[in-house]
Write an enzyme that holds these catalytic residues in place. Structure first.
Site, mmCIF file in Angstrom:
data_model
loop_
_atom_site.group_PDB
_atom_site.id
_atom_site.type_symbol
_atom_site.label_atom_id
_atom_site.label_comp_id
_atom_site.label_asym_id
_atom_site.label_seq_id
_atom_site.Cartn_x
_atom_site.Cartn_y
_atom_site.Cartn_z
ATOM 1 N N ASN A 1 0.866 -1.170 0.000
ATOM 2 C CA ASN A 1 0.000 0.000 0.000
ATOM 3 C C ASN A 1 0.908 1.226 0.000
ATOM 4 O OD1 ASN A 1 -1.778 2.048 0.527
ATOM 5 N ND2 ASN A 1 -2.301 1.361 2.612
ATOM 6 N N TRP A 2 0.981 1.876 -1.152
ATOM 7 C CA TRP A 2 1.932 2.992 -1.295
ATOM 8 C C TRP A 2 1.389 4.281 -0.696
ATOM 9 C CZ3 TRP A 2 4.421 2.655 -6.895
ATOM 10 C CH2 TRP A 2 5.030 1.408 -7.047
ATOM 11 N N LYS A 3 0.127 4.292 -0.325
ATOM 12 C CA LYS A 3 -0.497 5.484 0.283
ATOM 13 C C LYS A 3 -0.246 6.704 -0.619
ATOM 14 C CE LYS A 3 -0.040 3.177 4.687
ATOM 15 N NZ LYS A 3 0.156 3.263 6.131
ATOM 16 N N GLY B 1 2.587 2.191 10.734
ATOM 17 C CA GLY B 1 3.505 3.310 10.556
ATOM 18 C C GLY B 1 4.218 3.725 11.835
ATOM 19 N N SER C 1 3.672 -2.262 10.262
ATOM 20 C CA SER C 1 5.130 -2.277 10.453
ATOM 21 C C SER C 1 5.774 -3.627 10.126
ATOM 22 C CB SER C 1 5.492 -1.831 11.871
ATOM 23 O OG SER C 1 5.046 -0.507 12.095
ATOM 24 N N GLU D 1 -5.203 -5.081 10.656
ATOM 25 C CA GLU D 1 -4.155 -4.086 10.864
ATOM 26 C C GLU D 1 -4.414 -3.345 12.178
ATOM 27 O OE1 GLU D 1 -2.213 -2.864 6.900
ATOM 28 O OE2 GLU D 1 -4.020 -1.691 7.113
ATOM 29 N N HIS E 1 -9.265 0.981 5.137
ATOM 30 C CA HIS E 1 -7.969 1.229 5.782
ATOM 31 C C HIS E 1 -8.154 2.195 6.961
ATOM 32 C CE1 HIS E 1 -3.892 2.512 6.500
ATOM 33 N NE2 HIS E 1 -3.519 1.384 5.909
ATOM 34 N N GLY F 1 3.019 -1.168 4.257
ATOM 35 C CA GLY F 1 3.034 0.264 3.968
ATOM 36 C C GLY F 1 4.447 0.737 3.672
ATOM 37 N N GLY F 2 5.087 1.317 4.673
ATOM 38 C CA GLY F 2 6.406 1.943 4.491
ATOM 39 C C GLY F 2 7.420 1.078 3.762
ATOM 40 N N GLU G 1 -6.528 4.620 7.971
ATOM 41 C CA GLU G 1 -6.334 6.051 7.675
ATOM 42 C C GLU G 1 -7.588 6.628 7.019
ATOM 43 O OE1 GLU G 1 -2.659 5.472 5.575
ATOM 44 O OE2 GLU G 1 -1.714 4.904 7.465
HETATM 45 P P1 PGA Z 1 3.033 0.174 7.659
HETATM 46 O O1 PGA Z 1 1.573 0.375 7.034
HETATM 47 O O2 PGA Z 1 3.594 -1.089 7.075
HETATM 48 O O3 PGA Z 1 3.801 1.400 7.219
HETATM 49 O O4 PGA Z 1 2.860 0.088 9.134
HETATM 50 C C1 PGA Z 1 0.714 -0.714 6.858
HETATM 51 C C2 PGA Z 1 -0.592 -0.235 6.258
HETATM 52 O O5 PGA Z 1 -1.015 0.878 6.582
HETATM 53 O O6 PGA Z 1 -1.224 -0.950 5.451
#
Ligand code: PGA
Length: 249
Positions: free
Chosen positions: A9-11, A172, A212, A166, A94, A233-234, A96
């Site tokens: 997930n590149w956000k 994050g 993470s 999640e 998600h 994510g990251g 966010e």
């Molecule tokens: P993260 O994000 O790996 O940066 O914690 C995961 C996600 O939001 O899907």
């Protein structure tokens, strides 16, 4: 049978050149793997990513969509628009989106139904906040998120659903659920789905862990019997890290 999946997930990261460069590197380094590999660039780069990855094993998926077919919804994207450019899978729910854009279980229920009605695959995200875990309420929160958005669905659509647990406190933050915490929750999720639908559906749904995940912890988390892969994510923004995570499957 459920699939192993590693999704990035590149956000809101990477412009068009950055998207192209990361996809070139991922394509070149992609190992021969049993896992389905997915990446989710931003909306403006989805079309070019699909074209670039034509014939590749990597699937391009979307980070969100609206529930309406079309109309006066400024800034939104419909299922048909995604399908039209070759996107068949969408991430919904998600944390966010829930936290910053007011997406409630009620809205997510509509989005899930709308995507499934178009034969899209839904990667449905959910997970508890830190306070929920501290107060021991995490199982209740997860159960109600699943119930409110998914339990009215027809049994027949479950082959088009991927679940992504999640925990919000791990996204994050650098803090990861331990492999045991992930396994405990994933087993609970499978039990909850079996009770609401049936054992066959529960056994066949892929349940990803997100929060993470990094090269250093992926293999151990993925080794748990009810963890079928990860939503990253990251670490998905760095080709070598994402490849190392895929190798952890
Ligand atoms: P993260 O994000 O790996 O940066 O914690 C995961 C996600 O939001 O899907």
């Amino acid at each position: 049978m459920r699939s192993k999946i590693v999704a990035g997930n590149w956000k809101m990261n990477k412009n068009s050149e950055g998207t192209e460069a990361l996809l070139v590197e991922l394509s070149a380094k992609l190992p021969d793997t049993e896992a389905k590999v997915m990446v989710s660039p931003t909306f403006v780069n989805l079309g070019s990513a699909v074209r670039q990855l034509q014939g590749s094993k990597i699937e391009v998926i979307a980070q969100n969509m609206h529930f309406a077919e079309s109309g006066a919804f400024t800034g939104e994207i419909s299922a048909d628009m995604l399908l039209n450019i070759g996107i068949n899978t969408v991430i919904l729910g998600h944390s966010e989106r829930r936290a910053y854009f007011g997406e409630t279980d009620e809205i997510l229920k509509k989005k899930v139904k709308a995507a499934l009605a178009k034969n899209m695959t839904v990667m449905f995200c959910f997970g508890e906040e830190l306070e929920d875990r501290k107060s021991g309420n995490h199982f209740n929160v997860v159960e109600s998120q699943l119930k409110n958005a998914l339990f009215e669905l027809d049994q027949s659509v479950w082959s088009s659903i991927i679940l992504a647990y999640e925990p919000v406190w791990a996204i994050g933050t650098g803090e990861t659920a331990s492999p045991e915490q992930a396994q405990e929750m994933h087993a609970f999720i499978r039990k909850t789905i079996a009770a609401a639908f049936n054992q066959d559906i529960a056994d066949n749904v892929s349940i990803l862990y997100g929060g993470s995940v990094k090269p250093g912890n992926a293999e151990e988390i993925f080794s748990k019997p009810d963890v079928d892969g990860g939503l990253i994510g990251g670490a998905a923004l760095v080709a070598d890290d994402f490849i190392a995570i895929i190798n952890g499957i």
